[in-house]
Design an enzyme around this catalytic site. Structure first.
Site, PDB file in Angstrom:
ATOM      1  N   SER A 141       0.737  -1.294   0.019  1.00  0.00           N
ATOM      2  CA  SER A 141       0.110   0.063   0.022  1.00  0.00           C
ATOM      3  C   SER A 141       0.923   1.102   0.112  1.00  0.00           C
ATOM      4  O   SER A 141       2.056   1.109   0.581  1.00  0.00           O
ATOM      5  CB  SER A 141      -0.818   0.025   1.390  1.00  0.00           C
ATOM      6  OG  SER A 141      -1.494   1.280   1.407  1.00  0.00           O
ATOM      7  N   TYR A 154      -1.986  -0.203  10.923  1.00  0.00           N
ATOM      8  CA  TYR A 154      -2.246  -0.970   9.351  1.00  0.00           C
ATOM      9  C   TYR A 154      -0.645  -0.464   8.759  1.00  0.00           C
ATOM     10  O   TYR A 154      -0.008  -1.455   8.072  1.00  0.00           O
ATOM     11  CB  TYR A 154      -3.104  -0.225   8.710  1.00  0.00           C
ATOM     12  CG  TYR A 154      -3.392  -0.348   7.260  1.00  0.00           C
ATOM     13  CD1 TYR A 154      -3.752  -1.788   6.888  1.00  0.00           C
ATOM     14  CD2 TYR A 154      -3.007   0.498   6.544  1.00  0.00           C
ATOM     15  CE1 TYR A 154      -3.839  -2.026   5.411  1.00  0.00           C
ATOM     16  CE2 TYR A 154      -3.176   0.182   4.836  1.00  0.00           C
ATOM     17  CZ  TYR A 154      -3.637  -1.167   4.718  1.00  0.00           C
ATOM     18  OH  TYR A 154      -3.642  -1.545   3.112  1.00  0.00           O
TER      19      TYR A 154
HETATM   20  N1  LIG Z   1      -8.477  -0.450  -1.416  1.00  0.00           N
HETATM   21  C1  LIG Z   1      -7.497   0.529  -1.349  1.00  0.00           C
HETATM   22  O1  LIG Z   1      -7.466   1.651  -1.222  1.00  0.00           O
HETATM   23  C2  LIG Z   1      -6.079  -0.106  -1.166  1.00  0.00           C
HETATM   24  C3  LIG Z   1      -5.028   0.731  -1.008  1.00  0.00           C
HETATM   25  C4  LIG Z   1      -3.789   0.191  -0.900  1.00  0.00           C
HETATM   26  C5  LIG Z   1      -3.510  -1.214  -0.710  1.00  0.00           C
HETATM   27  N2  LIG Z   1      -4.557  -1.900  -0.636  1.00  0.00           N
HETATM   28  C6  LIG Z   1      -4.397  -3.582  -0.004  1.00  0.00           C
HETATM   29  O2  LIG Z   1      -4.959  -4.155  -1.341  1.00  0.00           O
HETATM   30  C7  LIG Z   1      -5.423  -5.444  -0.686  1.00  0.00           C
HETATM   31  C8  LIG Z   1      -6.735  -5.913  -1.144  1.00  0.00           C
HETATM   32  O3  LIG Z   1      -7.519  -4.876  -0.529  1.00  0.00           O
HETATM   33  P1  LIG Z   1      -8.816  -4.692  -1.118  1.00  0.00           P
HETATM   34  O4  LIG Z   1      -8.738  -3.125  -1.133  1.00  0.00           O
HETATM   35  O5  LIG Z   1      -9.007  -5.345  -2.310  1.00  0.00           O
HETATM   36  O6  LIG Z   1      -9.970  -4.944  -0.197  1.00  0.00           O
HETATM   37  P2  LIG Z   1     -10.905  -6.016   0.069  1.00  0.00           P
HETATM   38  O7  LIG Z   1     -12.029  -5.795  -1.036  1.00  0.00           O
HETATM   39  O8  LIG Z   1     -11.673  -5.824   1.560  1.00  0.00           O
HETATM   40  O9  LIG Z   1     -10.392  -7.129  -0.076  1.00  0.00           O
HETATM   41  C9  LIG Z   1      -9.568  -7.766   1.017  1.00  0.00           C
HETATM   42  C10 LIG Z   1      -9.659  -9.321   1.027  1.00  0.00           C
HETATM   43  O10 LIG Z   1      -8.891  -9.850   2.257  1.00  0.00           O
HETATM   44  C11 LIG Z   1      -9.343 -11.062   2.535  1.00  0.00           C
HETATM   45  N3  LIG Z   1      -9.150 -11.145   3.873  1.00  0.00           N
HETATM   46  C12 LIG Z   1      -9.409 -10.452   4.918  1.00  0.00           C
HETATM   47  N4  LIG Z   1      -8.782 -10.779   6.121  1.00  0.00           N
HETATM   48  C13 LIG Z   1      -8.672 -12.159   5.942  1.00  0.00           C
HETATM   49  C14 LIG Z   1      -8.457 -13.392   6.703  1.00  0.00           C
HETATM   50  N5  LIG Z   1      -8.203 -13.073   8.029  1.00  0.00           N
HETATM   51  N6  LIG Z   1      -8.197 -14.672   5.985  1.00  0.00           N
HETATM   52  C15 LIG Z   1      -8.390 -14.797   4.828  1.00  0.00           C
HETATM   53  N7  LIG Z   1      -8.672 -13.470   4.175  1.00  0.00           N
HETATM   54  C16 LIG Z   1      -8.815 -12.331   4.535  1.00  0.00           C
HETATM   55  C17 LIG Z   1     -11.269 -10.608   2.454  1.00  0.00           C
HETATM   56  O11 LIG Z   1     -11.654 -11.891   2.246  1.00  0.00           O
HETATM   57  P3  LIG Z   1     -12.654 -12.499   3.208  1.00  0.00           P
HETATM   58  O12 LIG Z   1     -13.422 -11.679   3.715  1.00  0.00           O
HETATM   59  O13 LIG Z   1     -13.503 -13.532   2.409  1.00  0.00           O
HETATM   60  O14 LIG Z   1     -11.854 -13.016   4.168  1.00  0.00           O
HETATM   61  C18 LIG Z   1     -10.779  -9.760   1.170  1.00  0.00           C
HETATM   62  O15 LIG Z   1     -11.273 -10.504   0.049  1.00  0.00           O
HETATM   63  C19 LIG Z   1      -4.952  -5.448   0.754  1.00  0.00           C
HETATM   64  O16 LIG Z   1      -3.750  -6.170   1.039  1.00  0.00           O
HETATM   65  C20 LIG Z   1      -4.767  -3.782   1.029  1.00  0.00           C
HETATM   66  O17 LIG Z   1      -4.125  -3.457   2.074  1.00  0.00           O
HETATM   67  C21 LIG Z   1      -5.831  -1.610  -0.811  1.00  0.00           C
END
Ligand SMILES: NC(=O)c1ccc[n+]([C@@H]2O[C@H](COP(=O)([O-])OP(=O)(O)OC[C@H]3O[C@@H](n4cnc5c(N)ncnc54)[C@H](OP(=O)(O)O)[C@@H]3O)[C@@H](O)[C@H]2O)c1
Length: 242
Positions: A141, A154
């Site tokens: 991130s 985080y």
């Molecule tokens: N969105 C942003 O602005 C942003 C920016 C920078 C980086 N990121 C990074 O991108 C990545 C994906 O995030 P996203 O934005 O796509 O959010 P998201 O749609 O909420 O995806 C996060 C995923 O992680 C899984 N997860 C969370 N806790 C878990 C656990 N204990 N065990 C197994 N799976 C787990 C969730 O699946 P389940 O609920 O099915 O477990 C969900 O599918 C993350 O690493 C985040 O830090 C996001």
């Protein structure tokens, strides 16, 4: 560009957001995707979409905050997969809060999900990745490079994740294994919608980075011939805050 046909990829957090977009982009290249997350129904849907996109998909329900479930997952992947070419550490927990009063349990959960899980999963799958001269993607991130207010725990886990990726790269490059960290800015996903709610800001996904754009960039890096390695991808929305 080298295509990824017949490769096998493990993608954590594949049930939504960036992980789902990446799983489907990989499937579009003919990849078999092992989709990992807690919500079995969401993973089954991604597996079906992966098949429709030209690859294959299998769902693996596991809570990555739980060590026993990670170890069981590794055993299942060893049992089911003849090969693993790509490992994507994408799942993450995010809790907003100021260091003055954010519960330490939030820090613990984010550490277990965002640092400890990728560490254990890497250890469990590295022998297979070495065999295939494979590739490991760490979904980091912009908070893994610069920590702002309200995201201290985080950001601390994402800084740690960068350190893991950088060390690992130095250790496994000699075996032909590539390691890339991705540092996206705010991206339109369910997680970012929660962040906006916490910040009491209107959520306007069209102004944010799109998960599919990150997926396309990562697939491009993964398709490079083995003479080159992309180590870090910084990517952000072109739309500037109003
Ligand atoms: N969105 C942003 O602005 C942003 C920016 C920078 C980086 N990121 C990074 O991108 C990545 C994906 O995030 P996203 O934005 O796509 O959010 P998201 O749609 O909420 O995806 C996060 C995923 O992680 C899984 N997860 C969370 N806790 C878990 C656990 N204990 N065990 C197994 N799976 C787990 C969730 O699946 P389940 O609920 O099915 O477990 C969900 O599918 C993350 O690493 C985040 O830090 C996001």
């Amino acid at each position: 560009m080298k295509r990824l046909t017949d490769h096998v990829a493990v993608v954590t957090g594949a049930g939504s957001g960036i992980g789902k977009a990446l799983a489907l982009a990989l499937a579009g290249q003919g990849v078999t995707v092992a989709a990992v997350g807690r919500r079995a129904a969401a993973l089954e849907e991604v597996a079906a979409l992966a098949a429709a996109a030209g690859g294959k998909g299998r769902a693996y329900a596991a809570d990555l905050a739980c060590e026993d479930e990670i170890r069981a997952l590794v055993t299942m992947l060893h049992r089911d997969c003849e090969r693993i070419d790509i490992l994507v550490h994408n799942a993450a927990a995010m809790r907003m809060g100021r260091i003055a009063d954010a519960p330490v349990e939030d820090l613990d959960l984010q550490y277990r999900t965002n640092v400890r899980a990728p560490y254990l999963l890497t250890q469990g799958l590295l022998p297979m990745l070495r065999q295939r001269r494979g590739q490991i993607v760490f979904m980091n991130s912009s908070a893994g490079l610069t920590a702002g207010a309200g995201v201290g725990p985080y950001a601390a886990t994402k800084h740690a994740l960068k350190a893991l990726a950088d060390s690992l790269r130095e250790e496994v490059n000699r075996d032909g294994v590539r390691v890339v960290s991705v540092f996206p800015g705010r991206t339109a996903t369910p997680l970012q919608e929660q962040v906006h709610a916490w910040e009491r800001r209107p959520y306007r996904p069209e102004r944010l980075l799109q998960a599919e754009d990150i997926a396309a960039t990562v697939v491009n890096a993964l398709c490079l011939p083995p003479t080159a390695e992309v180590t870090d991808i910084k990517i952000r929305s072109m739309t500037k805050p109003e």
